[in-house]
Design a protein around this motif. Structure first.
Motif, PDB file in Angstrom:
ATOM      1  N   GLY A  49      -0.558 -48.755  47.614  1.00 34.85           N
ATOM      2  CA  GLY A  49      -0.724 -50.174  47.395  1.00 34.85           C
ATOM      3  C   GLY A  49      -0.559 -51.224  48.621  1.00 34.85           C
ATOM      4  O   GLY A  49      -0.716 -52.294  48.617  1.00 34.85           O
ATOM      5  N   GLY A  50      -0.494 -50.236  49.862  1.00 38.24           N
ATOM      6  CA  GLY A  50      -0.486 -51.025  51.048  1.00 38.24           C
ATOM      7  C   GLY A  50       0.912 -51.642  51.326  1.00 38.24           C
ATOM      8  O   GLY A  50       0.927 -52.400  52.177  1.00 38.24           O
ATOM      9  N   PRO A  73       1.069 -42.865  55.651  1.00 38.67           N
ATOM     10  CA  PRO A  73       0.484 -43.815  55.064  1.00 38.67           C
ATOM     11  C   PRO A  73      -0.472 -44.511  55.984  1.00 38.67           C
ATOM     12  O   PRO A  73      -0.561 -43.962  57.455  1.00 38.67           O
ATOM     13  CB  PRO A  73       1.528 -44.641  54.588  1.00 38.67           C
ATOM     14  N   LEU A  74      -0.874 -45.716  55.910  1.00 36.19           N
ATOM     15  CA  LEU A  74      -1.741 -46.354  56.871  1.00 36.19           C
ATOM     16  C   LEU A  74      -1.344 -47.266  57.547  1.00 36.19           C
ATOM     17  O   LEU A  74      -1.280 -47.087  59.035  1.00 36.19           O
ATOM     18  CB  LEU A  74      -2.890 -46.990  55.980  1.00 36.19           C
ATOM     19  N   SER A  75      -0.309 -48.085  57.343  1.00 37.37           N
ATOM     20  CA  SER A  75       0.180 -49.373  57.935  1.00 37.37           C
ATOM     21  C   SER A  75       1.560 -48.905  58.650  1.00 37.37           C
ATOM     22  O   SER A  75       2.177 -48.215  58.024  1.00 37.37           O
ATOM     23  CB  SER A  75       0.192 -50.711  56.922  1.00 37.37           C
ATOM     24  N   ILE A  93       1.736 -36.870  59.074  1.00 38.08           N
ATOM     25  CA  ILE A  93       0.571 -37.369  59.901  1.00 38.08           C
ATOM     26  C   ILE A  93       0.291 -38.730  59.453  1.00 38.08           C
ATOM     27  O   ILE A  93      -0.586 -38.796  58.531  1.00 38.08           O
ATOM     28  CB  ILE A  93      -0.614 -36.460  60.021  1.00 38.08           C
ATOM     29  N   ALA A  94       0.908 -39.988  60.115  1.00 39.53           N
ATOM     30  CA  ALA A  94       0.664 -41.325  59.721  1.00 39.53           C
ATOM     31  C   ALA A  94      -0.556 -41.712  60.248  1.00 39.53           C
ATOM     32  O   ALA A  94      -0.643 -41.469  61.440  1.00 39.53           O
ATOM     33  CB  ALA A  94       2.068 -41.783  60.081  1.00 39.53           C
ATOM     34  N   PHE A  95      -1.288 -42.726  59.891  1.00 46.05           N
ATOM     35  CA  PHE A  95      -2.346 -43.233  60.457  1.00 46.05           C
ATOM     36  C   PHE A  95      -2.336 -44.586  61.540  1.00 46.05           C
ATOM     37  O   PHE A  95      -3.034 -45.221  61.886  1.00 46.05           O
ATOM     38  CB  PHE A  95      -3.349 -43.324  59.206  1.00 46.05           C
ATOM     39  N   ILE A 252     -11.027 -45.839  61.685  1.00 46.10           N
ATOM     40  CA  ILE A 252      -9.923 -45.241  60.924  1.00 46.10           C
ATOM     41  C   ILE A 252     -10.224 -44.206  59.925  1.00 46.10           C
ATOM     42  O   ILE A 252      -9.233 -43.194  59.571  1.00 46.10           O
ATOM     43  CB  ILE A 252      -9.153 -46.600  60.326  1.00 46.10           C
ATOM     44  N   ALA A 253     -11.398 -44.292  59.377  1.00 44.14           N
ATOM     45  CA  ALA A 253     -11.922 -43.330  58.113  1.00 44.14           C
ATOM     46  C   ALA A 253     -12.018 -42.285  59.250  1.00 44.14           C
ATOM     47  O   ALA A 253     -11.539 -40.890  58.648  1.00 44.14           O
ATOM     48  CB  ALA A 253     -13.004 -43.725  57.638  1.00 44.14           C
TER      49      ALA A 253
END
Length: 321
Positions: A49-50, A73-75, A93-95, A252-253
């Motif tokens: 959900g960010g 996660p992403l953020s 492995i976080a983005f 990012i993708a």
């Protein structure tokens, strides 16, 4: 008798992404990219959900399937929530590209300002550059790049002086002319500074943030050296992504594609886990060859591009840390 072949590792990898909420579109694109690189039978997605709370819940849910790796996660706000939930039991492995969040067992896989800054400074030094004036436009990216440049001065053997410029303000005089000016940011501040340097004989340096294919931008950046993921490798990935999913993926993708590709490589070698990740040879990917370090940082190699009237030409590679 010959030893029996090792049984193939069929443990899943958990993909933690924002599949709902404001960044759902990006999360879906990252999931599609990951599924280009790894067999879908081995990938299970969990929606963050960010948010930090959503990421913690997703990590707890993911842990129940006993994954070999967690991708995401992403953020930046989500990373500590996942790290504390997993507590080192599964490699993460976080983005995010916030290098401050690295920790043993949690790798920051996003392209950081420190990586591209050290890469371009290392290349510049090999070309005889000894003094660099760095333009800090006040953005978080520029601030992180400035810190990285300061830390790498003695290692690289280069002197970096900082000039702070607010958006919209003209480029101040750097005093005695340096060998090069580094513009770590993007947008009109960079282009204005590039135009001001024309005909001065000072070499312009930049990062992939400044890549801009508009004719007026290419005219301003003509001759600049920039550290970036290899555009040819990215183009191959983008074509495959578009053929399967439609649309154009972003950098990012591509990170999700590379992380899933690393999992796929390790699975094929029956080394899926912490020990496999720490392989000193590293891994090749769209965003550049990478090596994982024990402190959670990632070393990444970049292409060095030269800007010209019709685009950007790779001329070398350089390591960023």
């Amino acid at each position: 008798m010959f030893a029996a072949d090792k049984k193939k590792d069929k443990r899943p990898i958990a993909l933690l992404l924002p599949l709902t909420g404001p960044r759902a579109r990006l999360g879906l694109s990252m999931r599609q990219a990951a599924l280009l690189a790894e067999n879908s039978a081995f990938v299970q997605s969990f929606d963050t959900g960010g948010t930090a709370a959503g990421a913690a819940a997703a990590a707890a849910q993911a842990f129940k399937i006993k994954p070999a790796l967690i991708l995401g996660p992403l953020s930046a706000e989500e990373v500590p929530a996942v790290s504390s939930t997993v507590a080192g039991r599964v490699p993460v492995i976080a983005f995010s590209n916030d290098s401050v969040l690295r920790a043993p067992g949690t790798w920051i896989f996003g392209i950081t300002a420190g990586q591209v800054t050290t890469a371009i400074l290392r290349y510049a030094r090999t070309r005889g550059v000894k003094t660099v004036t760095m333009i800090d436009d006040g953005s978080p990216w520029s601030a992180a790049a400035t810190i990285a440049a300061g830390k790498s001065e003695s290692e690289i053997g280069i002197t970096v002086n900082i000039l702070q410029v607010k958006p919209g303000q003209p480029l101040p005089s750097p005093g005695e002319a340096p060998d090069a000016v580094l513009l770590p940011g993007a947008g009109e501040t960079v282009l204005a500074a590039a135009r001001a340097l024309k005909e001065t004989g000072v070499q312009l340096l930049g990062t992939f943030q400044a890549l801009d294919s508009r004719p007026q931008a290419l005219a301003a950046l003509d001759g600049a050296w920039l550290a970036s993921p290899d555009p040819n490798a990215f183009g191959t990935f983008a074509s495959a992504f578009q053929a399967r999913n439609g649309g154009d993926p972003g950098t990012i993708a591509a990170l999700a594609y590379d992380a899933a590709g690393i999992a796929n490589t390790l699975r094929a070698d029956n080394r899926l886990g912490m020990e496999g990740l720490m392989d000193a040879k590293g891994f090749h990917g769209v965003t550049g060859p990478v090596r994982f370090r024990t402190d959670g940082s990632v070393a990444r190699d970049f292409a060095i591009l030269v800007a010209g009237p019709t685009g950007y030409t790779p001329v070398a590679s350089s390591s960023g840390s």
